[in-house]
Design an enzyme around this catalytic site. Sequence first.
Site, PDB file in Angstrom:
ATOM      1  N   ALA A   1     -16.787  19.105  19.639  1.00 27.33           N
ATOM      2  CA  ALA A   1     -18.071  19.180  18.918  1.00 27.33           C
ATOM      3  C   ALA A   1     -18.024  18.799  17.446  1.00 27.33           C
ATOM      4  O   ALA A   1     -19.048  18.400  16.890  1.00 27.33           O
ATOM      5  CB  ALA A   1     -18.594  20.610  19.004  1.00 27.33           C
ATOM      6  N   ALA A   2     -16.863  18.942  16.811  1.00 30.34           N
ATOM      7  CA  ALA A   2     -16.839  18.819  15.342  1.00 30.34           C
ATOM      8  C   ALA A   2     -17.392  17.464  14.893  1.00 30.34           C
ATOM      9  O   ALA A   2     -17.100  16.433  15.505  1.00 30.34           O
ATOM     10  CB  ALA A   2     -15.416  18.997  14.837  1.00 30.34           C
ATOM     11  N   ASN A   3     -18.173  17.478  13.842  1.00 30.22           N
ATOM     12  CA  ASN A   3     -18.692  16.240  13.270  1.00 30.22           C
ATOM     13  C   ASN A   3     -17.591  15.540  12.475  1.00 30.22           C
ATOM     14  O   ASN A   3     -16.738  16.196  11.891  1.00 30.22           O
ATOM     15  CB  ASN A   3     -19.852  16.565  12.318  1.00 30.22           C
ATOM     16  CG  ASN A   3     -21.166  16.766  13.061  1.00 30.22           C
ATOM     17  OD1 ASN A   3     -21.548  15.947  13.888  1.00 30.22           O
ATOM     18  ND2 ASN A   3     -21.841  17.866  12.773  1.00 30.22           N
TER      19      ASN A   3
ATOM     20  N   GLY B   1     -11.141  25.820  17.058  1.00 34.66           N
ATOM     21  CA  GLY B   1     -12.389  26.330  16.472  1.00 34.66           C
ATOM     22  C   GLY B   1     -13.211  27.057  17.508  1.00 34.66           C
ATOM     23  O   GLY B   1     -13.701  26.457  18.463  1.00 34.66           O
TER      24      GLY B   1
ATOM     25  N   GLY C   1     -16.035  29.051  17.052  1.00 40.63           N
ATOM     26  CA  GLY C   1     -17.278  29.557  16.461  1.00 40.63           C
ATOM     27  C   GLY C   1     -18.415  29.453  17.445  1.00 40.63           C
ATOM     28  O   GLY C   1     -18.232  29.569  18.666  1.00 40.63           O
TER      29      GLY C   1
ATOM     30  N   LYS D   1     -28.604  14.946   6.290  1.00 43.71           N
ATOM     31  CA  LYS D   1     -27.742  16.131   6.346  1.00 43.71           C
ATOM     32  C   LYS D   1     -27.720  16.741   4.950  1.00 43.71           C
ATOM     33  O   LYS D   1     -27.898  16.035   3.958  1.00 43.71           O
ATOM     34  CB  LYS D   1     -26.323  15.739   6.759  1.00 43.71           C
ATOM     35  CG  LYS D   1     -25.512  16.872   7.341  1.00 43.71           C
ATOM     36  CD  LYS D   1     -25.751  17.051   8.828  1.00 43.71           C
ATOM     37  CE  LYS D   1     -24.934  18.185   9.390  1.00 43.71           C
ATOM     38  NZ  LYS D   1     -25.146  18.381  10.815  1.00 43.71           N
TER      39      LYS D   1
ATOM     40  N   VAL E   1     -20.222  26.957  18.600  1.00 43.31           N
ATOM     41  CA  VAL E   1     -20.154  25.928  19.642  1.00 43.31           C
ATOM     42  C   VAL E   1     -18.876  26.084  20.480  1.00 43.31           C
ATOM     43  O   VAL E   1     -18.922  26.064  21.718  1.00 43.31           O
ATOM     44  CB  VAL E   1     -20.210  24.502  19.045  1.00 43.31           C
ATOM     45  CG1 VAL E   1     -20.175  23.463  20.151  1.00 43.31           C
ATOM     46  CG2 VAL E   1     -21.464  24.321  18.206  1.00 43.31           C
ATOM     47  N   GLY E   2     -17.732  26.240  19.802  1.00 44.80           N
ATOM     48  CA  GLY E   2     -16.444  26.332  20.504  1.00 44.80           C
ATOM     49  C   GLY E   2     -16.458  27.424  21.569  1.00 44.80           C
ATOM     50  O   GLY E   2     -15.926  27.240  22.683  1.00 44.80           O
TER      51      GLY E   2
HETATM   52  N1  LIG Z   1     -23.927  24.292  15.783  1.00 48.04           N
HETATM   53  C1  LIG Z   1     -24.290  23.162  16.398  1.00 48.04           C
HETATM   54  O1  LIG Z   1     -25.200  23.118  17.231  1.00 48.04           O
HETATM   55  C2  LIG Z   1     -23.572  21.888  16.087  1.00 48.04           C
HETATM   56  C3  LIG Z   1     -22.324  21.880  15.481  1.00 48.04           C
HETATM   57  N2  LIG Z   1     -21.659  20.714  15.282  1.00 48.04           N
HETATM   58  C4  LIG Z   1     -20.359  20.698  14.652  1.00 48.04           C
HETATM   59  O2  LIG Z   1     -19.441  21.453  15.442  1.00 48.04           O
HETATM   60  C5  LIG Z   1     -18.484  22.119  14.601  1.00 48.04           C
HETATM   61  C6  LIG Z   1     -18.518  23.615  14.878  1.00 48.04           C
HETATM   62  O3  LIG Z   1     -19.837  24.112  14.640  1.00 48.04           O
HETATM   63  P1  LIG Z   1     -20.164  25.663  14.793  1.00 48.04           P
HETATM   64  O4  LIG Z   1     -19.463  26.192  15.993  1.00 48.04           O
HETATM   65  O5  LIG Z   1     -21.636  25.780  14.717  1.00 48.04           O
HETATM   66  O6  LIG Z   1     -19.503  26.240  13.486  1.00 48.04           O
HETATM   67  P2  LIG Z   1     -18.913  27.701  13.245  1.00 48.04           P
HETATM   68  O7  LIG Z   1     -18.836  27.887  11.787  1.00 48.04           O
HETATM   69  O8  LIG Z   1     -19.676  28.717  14.062  1.00 48.04           O
HETATM   70  O9  LIG Z   1     -17.444  27.619  13.892  1.00 48.04           O
HETATM   71  C7  LIG Z   1     -16.384  26.934  13.324  1.00 48.04           C
HETATM   72  C8  LIG Z   1     -15.112  27.700  13.698  1.00 48.04           C
HETATM   73  O10 LIG Z   1     -13.989  26.920  13.307  1.00 48.04           O
HETATM   74  C9  LIG Z   1     -13.024  27.788  12.741  1.00 48.04           C
HETATM   75  N3  LIG Z   1     -12.118  27.025  11.897  1.00 48.04           N
HETATM   76  C10 LIG Z   1     -12.323  26.553  10.639  1.00 48.04           C
HETATM   77  N4  LIG Z   1     -11.233  25.890  10.205  1.00 48.04           N
HETATM   78  C11 LIG Z   1     -10.328  25.919  11.212  1.00 48.04           C
HETATM   79  C12 LIG Z   1      -9.008  25.396  11.367  1.00 48.04           C
HETATM   80  N5  LIG Z   1      -8.400  24.720  10.403  1.00 48.04           N
HETATM   81  N6  LIG Z   1      -8.376  25.619  12.543  1.00 48.04           N
HETATM   82  C13 LIG Z   1      -8.974  26.326  13.522  1.00 48.04           C
HETATM   83  N7  LIG Z   1     -10.223  26.844  13.422  1.00 48.04           N
HETATM   84  C14 LIG Z   1     -10.879  26.649  12.281  1.00 48.04           C
HETATM   85  C15 LIG Z   1     -13.838  28.829  12.016  1.00 48.04           C
HETATM   86  O11 LIG Z   1     -13.106  30.008  11.759  1.00 48.04           O
HETATM   87  C16 LIG Z   1     -14.987  29.050  12.994  1.00 48.04           C
HETATM   88  O12 LIG Z   1     -14.707  30.061  13.939  1.00 48.04           O
HETATM   89  C17 LIG Z   1     -18.868  21.718  13.162  1.00 48.04           C
HETATM   90  O13 LIG Z   1     -18.133  20.592  12.790  1.00 48.04           O
HETATM   91  C18 LIG Z   1     -20.344  21.344  13.277  1.00 48.04           C
HETATM   92  O14 LIG Z   1     -20.759  20.441  12.285  1.00 48.04           O
HETATM   93  C19 LIG Z   1     -22.173  19.524  15.707  1.00 48.04           C
HETATM   94  C20 LIG Z   1     -23.383  19.465  16.317  1.00 48.04           C
HETATM   95  C21 LIG Z   1     -24.223  20.633  16.493  1.00 48.04           C
HETATM   96  O1  LIG Z   2     -29.713  21.403  13.743  1.00 44.71           O
HETATM   97  C1  LIG Z   2     -30.154  20.331  13.281  1.00 44.71           C
HETATM   98  O2  LIG Z   2     -30.995  20.302  12.366  1.00 44.71           O
HETATM   99  C2  LIG Z   2     -29.738  19.037  13.869  1.00 44.71           C
HETATM  100  C3  LIG Z   2     -28.372  19.035  14.498  1.00 44.71           C
HETATM  101  C4  LIG Z   2     -27.301  18.676  13.544  1.00 44.71           C
HETATM  102  O3  LIG Z   2     -27.412  18.773  12.359  1.00 44.71           O
HETATM  103  C5  LIG Z   2     -26.042  18.166  14.083  1.00 44.71           C
HETATM  104  O4  LIG Z   2     -26.031  17.766  15.248  1.00 44.71           O
HETATM  105  O5  LIG Z   2     -25.037  18.121  13.351  1.00 44.71           O
END
Ligand SMILES: NC(=O)C1=CN([C@@H]2O[C@H](COP(=O)(O)OP(=O)(O)OC[C@H]3O[C@@H](n4cnc5c(N)ncnc54)[C@H](O)[C@@H]3O)[C@@H](O)[C@H]2O)C=CC1
Ligand SMILES: O=C(O)CCC(=O)C(=O)O
Length: 360
Positions: A255-257, A176, A178, A80, A180-181
């Site tokens: 989803a959050a890591n 959240g 974003g 990562k 994924v959410g």
């Molecule tokens: N994008 C992907 O395919 C993957 C994402 N994840 C994890 O899922 C989580 C979300 O990822 P994404 O949706 O891609 O990120 P993103 O950045 O698109 O969305 C995150 C959302 O959370 C909101 N947020 C931040 N702090 C907050 C709080 N204190 N309270 C409420 N909302 C808050 C942000 O404003 C944003 O809308 C992360 O932890 C990421 O590491 C895990 C596996 C894969």
């Molecule tokens: O997008 C990638 O490179 C792998 C997925 C990833 O980092 C995650 O699942 O947190």
Amino acid sequence: MNLFENVTEMGHEQVLFCNGKDPDIKAIIAIHDTSLGPAMGATRMLPYVNEAAALKDALRLSRGMTYKAACADIPVGGGKAVIIGNPAYKTDELLYAYGRFVNSLNGRFITGQDVNMTPEDVRKISRETSYVVGVEEKSGGPAPITGWGVFLGLKAAVEFRLKTSNLQGLKVAVQGLGNVGTNVCRHLHENGAKLFVTDISKERTEEIQRLFGATVVEPSEIYGLDVDVLSPCALGGILNSETIPQIKASVIAGAANNQLGEEKADGMMLVEKGILYAPDYVINAGGLINVYNEMIGYNEEKAFKQVRNIYNTLLDIFDRAEKQQITTDAASKQLAEERIANAKNMKKVLVTAGSTNGKS
Ligand SMILES: NC(=O)C1=CN([C@@H]2O[C@H](COP(=O)(O)OP(=O)(O)OC[C@H]3O[C@@H](n4cnc5c(N)ncnc54)[C@H](O)[C@@H]3O)[C@@H](O)[C@H]2O)C=CC1
Ligand SMILES: O=C(O)CCC(=O)C(=O)O
């Protein structure tokens, strides 16, 4: 700071500190374990409170990727990367410079899009390195399939704990909204769930309210809601001694890591409260599965089949945890470690067989 202490304790193979002058860039690439294959893990950009926090994030996230790949049964290792800084100051030059750091690892680390990174950013990084996945015109961004996998995992958890496969009227709190959410909300809405949502961005809450008729609450209110499921889809560390006592949901599936603040203590606190926790690195493996398939030549049907398996894997993990009276986090690590140990043994057998053949 004793730099090697955490690295040794968590078992990392390599940690790279990327320090660029022109442009000014500070990033950390952590490679946890490559027993199963090259380390894969997306890159995030955050204005960390300090460098120790950035290192901690990179170390924990990369170890989670090792477990994620092993539980998903795909032949890649865990890595990562974090870029330290405010995403508002993300320039093309910074992304190119970062791409050159990734390239210097010659494929030991393959990266993609995480928090505060866009498919467009990934494309820019790919100008400097081919060790990038999640490119729009190949497999597309990973978020939609991650969201679908989380939805399937949430269904498995609901079936296991609440003994129902009908989501009609199920109350789900999503933190959240974003990339994924939003997708998690879409699937839940299409299956009749009642959504309670929060985000620090008003724009995001307004859109989800408009699209899915969700009830919007303040970020601080999300834990204490009287709901069936809590789905954390923002950032890590949110399941801790302050928030767990507030939680009324009997299932946590999001989803959050790195959702658990302290893996053992907070995992156990959830068990004691009768809350079933779907380990983050198992339920959110959809994105990794998808980008892995992109790497080997994308076949949508195969990728979807592997993502569908998240449902069964989670049911097995819940069962294993219940039978052994351990946390679901411990049960999934056990599964991952068994698979890694098997792969290492298999390698040894093949090497021994190769050297024996050479002698004859
Ligand atoms: N994008 C992907 O395919 C993957 C994402 N994840 C994890 O899922 C989580 C979300 O990822 P994404 O949706 O891609 O990120 P993103 O950045 O698109 O969305 C995150 C959302 O959370 C909101 N947020 C931040 N702090 C907050 C709080 N204190 N309270 C409420 N909302 C808050 C942000 O404003 C944003 O809308 C992360 O932890 C990421 O590491 C895990 C596996 C894969
Ligand atoms: O997008 C990638 O490179 C792998 C997925 C990833 O980092 C995650 O699942 O947190």
